[in-house]
Write a protein that holds these residues in place. Structure first.
Motif, mmCIF file in Angstrom:
data_model
loop_
_atom_site.group_PDB
_atom_site.id
_atom_site.type_symbol
_atom_site.label_atom_id
_atom_site.label_comp_id
_atom_site.label_asym_id
_atom_site.label_seq_id
_atom_site.Cartn_x
_atom_site.Cartn_y
_atom_site.Cartn_z
ATOM 1 N N MET A 125 0.847 -1.182 0.000
ATOM 2 C CA MET A 125 0.000 0.000 0.000
ATOM 3 C C MET A 125 0.884 1.234 0.000
ATOM 4 S SD MET A 125 -3.108 0.723 2.536
ATOM 5 C CE MET A 125 -3.697 2.352 2.783
ATOM 6 N N SER A 126 0.523 2.210 -0.806
ATOM 7 C CA SER A 126 1.330 3.422 -0.884
ATOM 8 C C SER A 126 0.996 4.348 0.286
ATOM 9 C CB SER A 126 1.084 4.140 -2.208
ATOM 10 O OG SER A 126 -0.219 4.664 -2.231
ATOM 11 N N GLU A 127 1.854 5.335 0.497
ATOM 12 C CA GLU A 127 1.642 6.299 1.570
ATOM 13 C C GLU A 127 0.448 7.203 1.279
ATOM 14 O OE1 GLU A 127 5.086 8.526 2.586
ATOM 15 O OE2 GLU A 127 6.376 6.775 2.496
ATOM 16 N N ARG A 128 0.116 7.386 0.015
ATOM 17 C CA ARG A 128 -0.936 8.324 -0.370
ATOM 18 C C ARG A 128 -2.060 7.574 -1.070
ATOM 19 N NH1 ARG A 128 -0.879 14.044 -1.723
ATOM 20 N NH2 ARG A 128 1.298 14.064 -1.149
ATOM 21 N N ALA A 129 -3.239 7.629 -0.480
ATOM 22 C CA ALA A 129 -4.413 7.045 -1.126
ATOM 23 C C ALA A 129 -4.909 8.036 -2.166
ATOM 24 C CB ALA A 129 -5.496 6.775 -0.093
ATOM 25 N N GLN A 130 -5.128 7.572 -3.371
ATOM 26 C CA GLN A 130 -5.510 8.474 -4.448
ATOM 27 C C GLN A 130 -7.018 8.456 -4.664
ATOM 28 O OE1 GLN A 130 -3.588 7.751 -8.156
ATOM 29 N NE2 GLN A 130 -4.829 9.244 -9.232
ATOM 30 N N PRO A 131 -7.671 9.614 -4.518
ATOM 31 C CA PRO A 131 -9.090 9.676 -4.877
ATOM 32 C C PRO A 131 -9.226 9.695 -6.391
ATOM 33 C CG PRO A 131 -8.317 11.838 -4.220
ATOM 34 C CD PRO A 131 -7.173 10.887 -4.012
ATOM 35 N N PHE A 132 -10.333 9.181 -6.884
ATOM 36 C CA PHE A 132 -10.543 9.138 -8.326
ATOM 37 C C PHE A 132 -11.496 10.224 -8.814
ATOM 38 C CE2 PHE A 132 -9.248 4.838 -7.177
ATOM 39 C CZ PHE A 132 -8.160 4.702 -8.015
ATOM 40 N N HIS A 133 -12.271 10.799 -7.886
ATOM 41 C CA HIS A 133 -13.208 11.867 -8.239
ATOM 42 C C HIS A 133 -13.192 12.930 -7.152
ATOM 43 C CE1 HIS A 133 -14.836 8.332 -10.365
ATOM 44 N NE2 HIS A 133 -15.055 9.231 -11.318
ATOM 45 N N CYS A 134 -13.403 14.165 -7.538
ATOM 46 C CA CYS A 134 -13.502 15.267 -6.585
ATOM 47 C C CYS A 134 -14.792 15.090 -5.769
ATOM 48 C CB CYS A 134 -13.543 16.597 -7.338
ATOM 49 S SG CYS A 134 -13.879 18.021 -6.264
ATOM 50 N N PRO A 135 -14.725 15.213 -4.428
ATOM 51 C CA PRO A 135 -15.938 15.063 -3.622
ATOM 52 C C PRO A 135 -16.917 16.226 -3.789
ATOM 53 C CG PRO A 135 -14.087 15.685 -2.235
ATOM 54 C CD PRO A 135 -13.535 15.435 -3.609
ATOM 55 N N TYR A 136 -16.496 17.306 -4.420
ATOM 56 C CA TYR A 136 -17.359 18.479 -4.589
ATOM 57 C C TYR A 136 -18.026 18.518 -5.959
ATOM 58 C CZ TYR A 136 -15.034 19.905 -0.358
ATOM 59 O OH TYR A 136 -14.562 19.929 0.916
ATOM 60 N N CYS A 137 -17.249 18.330 -7.025
ATOM 61 C CA CYS A 137 -17.824 18.453 -8.362
ATOM 62 C C CYS A 137 -17.857 17.132 -9.128
ATOM 63 C CB CYS A 137 -17.065 19.511 -9.165
ATOM 64 S SG CYS A 137 -15.404 19.008 -9.682
ATOM 65 N N GLY A 138 -17.162 16.118 -8.645
ATOM 66 C CA GLY A 138 -17.171 14.815 -9.294
ATOM 67 C C GLY A 138 -16.202 14.671 -10.447
ATOM 68 N N ASP A 139 -15.437 15.707 -10.751
ATOM 69 C CA ASP A 139 -14.500 15.646 -11.867
ATOM 70 C C ASP A 139 -13.269 14.820 -11.491
ATOM 71 O OD1 ASP A 139 -14.390 16.894 -14.628
ATOM 72 O OD2 ASP A 139 -12.357 17.302 -13.891
ATOM 73 N N GLU A 140 -12.485 14.439 -12.490
ATOM 74 C CA GLU A 140 -11.286 13.628 -12.288
ATOM 75 C C GLU A 140 -9.997 14.431 -12.437
ATOM 76 O OE1 GLU A 140 -11.645 10.448 -15.071
ATOM 77 O OE2 GLU A 140 -13.471 9.682 -14.163
ATOM 78 N N ASN A 141 -10.072 15.741 -12.480
ATOM 79 C CA ASN A 141 -8.924 16.616 -12.699
ATOM 80 C C ASN A 141 -8.212 16.905 -11.370
ATOM 81 O OD1 ASN A 141 -7.171 18.214 -14.135
ATOM 82 N ND2 ASN A 141 -8.568 19.941 -14.327
ATOM 83 N N LEU A 142 -7.662 15.851 -10.732
ATOM 84 C CA LEU A 142 -7.077 15.952 -9.400
ATOM 85 C C LEU A 142 -5.562 15.890 -9.435
ATOM 86 C CD1 LEU A 142 -9.479 13.499 -7.551
ATOM 87 C CD2 LEU A 142 -9.684 15.977 -7.781
ATOM 88 N N PHE A 143 -4.946 16.668 -8.546
ATOM 89 C CA PHE A 143 -3.500 16.702 -8.431
ATOM 90 C C PHE A 143 -3.119 16.737 -6.957
ATOM 91 C CE2 PHE A 143 -4.437 18.253 -12.595
ATOM 92 C CZ PHE A 143 -3.415 17.725 -13.383
ATOM 93 N N PRO A 144 -2.031 16.033 -6.572
ATOM 94 C CA PRO A 144 -1.611 16.054 -5.162
ATOM 95 C C PRO A 144 -1.086 17.418 -4.762
ATOM 96 C CG PRO A 144 -0.057 14.800 -6.501
ATOM 97 C CD PRO A 144 -1.187 15.196 -7.397
ATOM 98 N N ARG A 145 -1.296 17.763 -3.488
ATOM 99 C CA ARG A 145 -0.770 18.995 -2.890
ATOM 100 C C ARG A 145 0.185 18.611 -1.782
ATOM 101 N NH1 ARG A 145 -4.933 23.760 -2.404
ATOM 102 N NH2 ARG A 145 -3.115 24.505 -1.324
#
Length: 54
Positions: A1-21
Motif C-alpha cells: 500500500m502506498s503512503e498516499r491514497a488516491q481519490p478518483f473523483h472530486c468530492p465536490y464536483c465529481g470531476d477527475e482533474n485531481l492533483f496532489p498537494r
C-alpha cells in the motif's frame, strides 16, 4: 500500500482533474478549484461476521 491514497473523483464536483498537494492526504481539483484532504479514520467491522449468524 502506498503512503498516499488516491481519490478518483472530486468530492465536490465529481470531476477527475485531481492533483496532489503538499501535506498529508492533500489534493486539489483544478476543475472547481477546491482543495481537500483524504484521511483514513480506521477499519470497520464486517457486519456479515458479527453476531454468530449462520
Amino acid at each position: 500500500m502506498s503512503e498516499r491514497a488516491q481519490p478518483f473523483h472530486c468530492p465536490y464536483c465529481g470531476d477527475e482533474n485531481l492533483f496532489p498537494r503538499e501535506g498529508a492526504g492533500a489534493w486539489e481539483c483544478r476543475s472547481c478549484l477546491r482543495g481537500f484532504t483524504v484521511q483514513m479514520t480506521g477499519m470497520i467491522r464486517d457486519p456479515r461476521t458479527e453476531g454468530g449468524a449462520s
